[in-house]
Design an enzyme around this catalytic site. Sequence first.
Site, PDB file in Angstrom:
ATOM      1  N   SER A 231      -9.773  -0.792   6.981  1.00  0.00           N
ATOM      2  CA  SER A 231      -9.176  -0.733   5.642  1.00  0.00           C
ATOM      3  C   SER A 231      -8.490  -2.014   5.215  1.00  0.00           C
ATOM      4  O   SER A 231      -8.199  -2.190   4.033  1.00  0.00           O
ATOM      5  CB  SER A 231      -8.169   0.420   5.574  1.00  0.00           C
ATOM      6  OG  SER A 231      -8.816   1.656   5.733  1.00  0.00           O
TER       7      SER A 231
ATOM      8  N   SER B 134      -9.389   1.589   2.791  1.00  0.00           N
ATOM      9  CA  SER B 134      -8.556   2.399   1.927  1.00  0.00           C
ATOM     10  C   SER B 134      -7.505   1.585   1.191  1.00  0.00           C
ATOM     11  O   SER B 134      -6.898   2.062   0.229  1.00  0.00           O
ATOM     12  CB  SER B 134      -7.877   3.499   2.755  1.00  0.00           C
ATOM     13  OG  SER B 134      -7.021   2.947   3.742  1.00  0.00           O
TER      14      SER B 134
ATOM     15  N   LYS C 100       0.850  -1.194   0.000  1.00  0.00           N
ATOM     16  CA  LYS C 100       0.000   0.000   0.000  1.00  0.00           C
ATOM     17  C   LYS C 100       0.885   1.243   0.000  1.00  0.00           C
ATOM     18  O   LYS C 100       1.881   1.300   0.737  1.00  0.00           O
ATOM     19  CB  LYS C 100      -0.903  -0.026   1.228  1.00  0.00           C
ATOM     20  CG  LYS C 100      -1.927   1.099   1.304  1.00  0.00           C
ATOM     21  CD  LYS C 100      -2.821   0.900   2.532  1.00  0.00           C
ATOM     22  CE  LYS C 100      -3.881   1.976   2.661  1.00  0.00           C
ATOM     23  NZ  LYS C 100      -4.771   1.747   3.834  1.00  0.00           N
TER      24      LYS C 100
END
Length: 598
Positions: free
Chosen positions: A175, A151, A77
């Site tokens: 997330s 996210s 990420k």
Amino acid sequence: MMENLSLDIANLRDLYISGALTPRGLVDVILTRTAGEDPDHVWIHRLPAEALYAYADALTGKNPASMPLYGIPFAIKDNIDLVGVPTTAACPEFAYVPEHSATVVQRLIDAGAIPVGKTNLDQFATGLNGTRSPYGACRNAFNPDYISGGSSAGSAVAVAKGWASFSLGTDTAGSGRVPAALNNLIGHKPTCGWLSTRGVLPACRSLDVVSIFALTAHDAEWVLAAAAGFDAEDCYSRHAEGHGFDFGSADSFRFGVPRAEQLQFFGNREGERLFGEAVARMQALGGQPVEIDFGPFLETARLLYDGPWVAERYEAIKDFFDAHAEHVNPPVREIISGAKRYSAADAFAGQYRLQALKRETLKVWLDIDCMVTPTAGTGYTIADMLADPIRLNANLGYYTNFMNLLDYAAVAVPAGFQRDGLPFGITLAAPAHQDAPLLHLAARMQAAAATPLGATGLPLPEHDVISILPSAQVQVAVVGAHLSGLPLNGQLTSREGRLVASTRTAPHYRFFALADGKRPGLTRVSAGGAAIECEVWELPTSKFGSFVAGIPAPLGIGNLELADGSTVCGFICEGIGVVGASDITEFGGWKAYLNSRS
């Protein structure tokens, strides 16, 4: 063969160890699969071929069996640092190039893993839907009209598409779980502090967790074992304590389910159906459902965005936000700017309320081993999300926002498919350090649901549930007054002891009634022995010492061989203790002997 290569870790390790695959060959596969445009907006930065081959070549001459993640591809990420690659947090104006990889990334590379690229996310990790990015709304791996979840959007889709074996996300509000549910993956949110957050751009620093997306629960546990470790330079890092009762491997366990009126599916009847089927599967695995009041958990969840913790998001990027707010995604800007209304007094009031809620929710765990909820009651189209970004995003966090505030571990598990072809997932949760039992139960639930690997269409491989993470339990075999229903059994139950098995010893023992008539003594012999009835109990290591300290001579604890050949701690007797004692071996156990006397 390589076109349909499954990237599950066990498969790749077998191929590497046999010599059928090399790290360079794996890189060739990854480059082929990720070539061309990126219409799903998964990547922010894909590593070039020469960088991937360099990571592969660094493994030359090393033994695949000696490195837990030898040649295993993973995605990162883009709020987590990879040396020499920009970290953007989905805000190009904020980007910087780190001189060092995040601690967790470096640990994975040292274990042999190959980073593939940096993935798209909701900007500054603020959101659960995957649309809040200037790099484009990340699209669901099963239907591009639908959200990926966020996210950690691209991290989930990269694994679901078969472009990485696992990926790193972050999880503050859900997330690492919501994208897993919407893309048919395992999403593990470890115990807070198990994975170092040094080198991770904070969202809420006191609550942030690095999470793991994987194709299987077995893979998630494998990665967790390689990545976990105390980091003295991360003030929120903590040592991983061993787990307690392994309810995930047990034939009987208790799981909490919210009251029916507290479950929310936001109009999604398919989600309601699939959750009911998941609960039935847990019962089929030996789970006993216990209805719980979900109200205190929901109130805790509201603290995250409707309380002072949102100010942490502002603190994390304060200087940039104050100078360049126009570069921040509008819904993200609205959330972060709202943090300015909270005072220090509000922060303390929030802490006081959270502490009270922790005390209230603690009562639930007296009756259950784990909790099950939907991960998200429903998913949404990208168009719907963009039209109503705050409300629909809040719906996605209904079951997730309380986890880190209450210091729980959680794992999202695939639970089947809706009739429209979209996946649905459940979440298993338990208090801190219960990661291994959660992942063991997740493995059994994933196998029972029989869903394919992500969006690849490949079948779920068979795995035995084998614990990789350490236990904080010790097993002890009892043969006398500590047996169930007898006077001293309370010394075990008062120490959170649990009965594991009723069995017999190996046939190598003689059994005696000691002179006081209240206790038996078990001694091992080289010949003429018999099998003696016993119970194996499990209790926390932290309470084992006090238990042993209370055992009077001539009895003690030593190694005891069971009928199946395994060895556990167990009651034995000093040789001097059986002088003058009555040999009662013929009865085969203490209860049979007591019954003969009555």
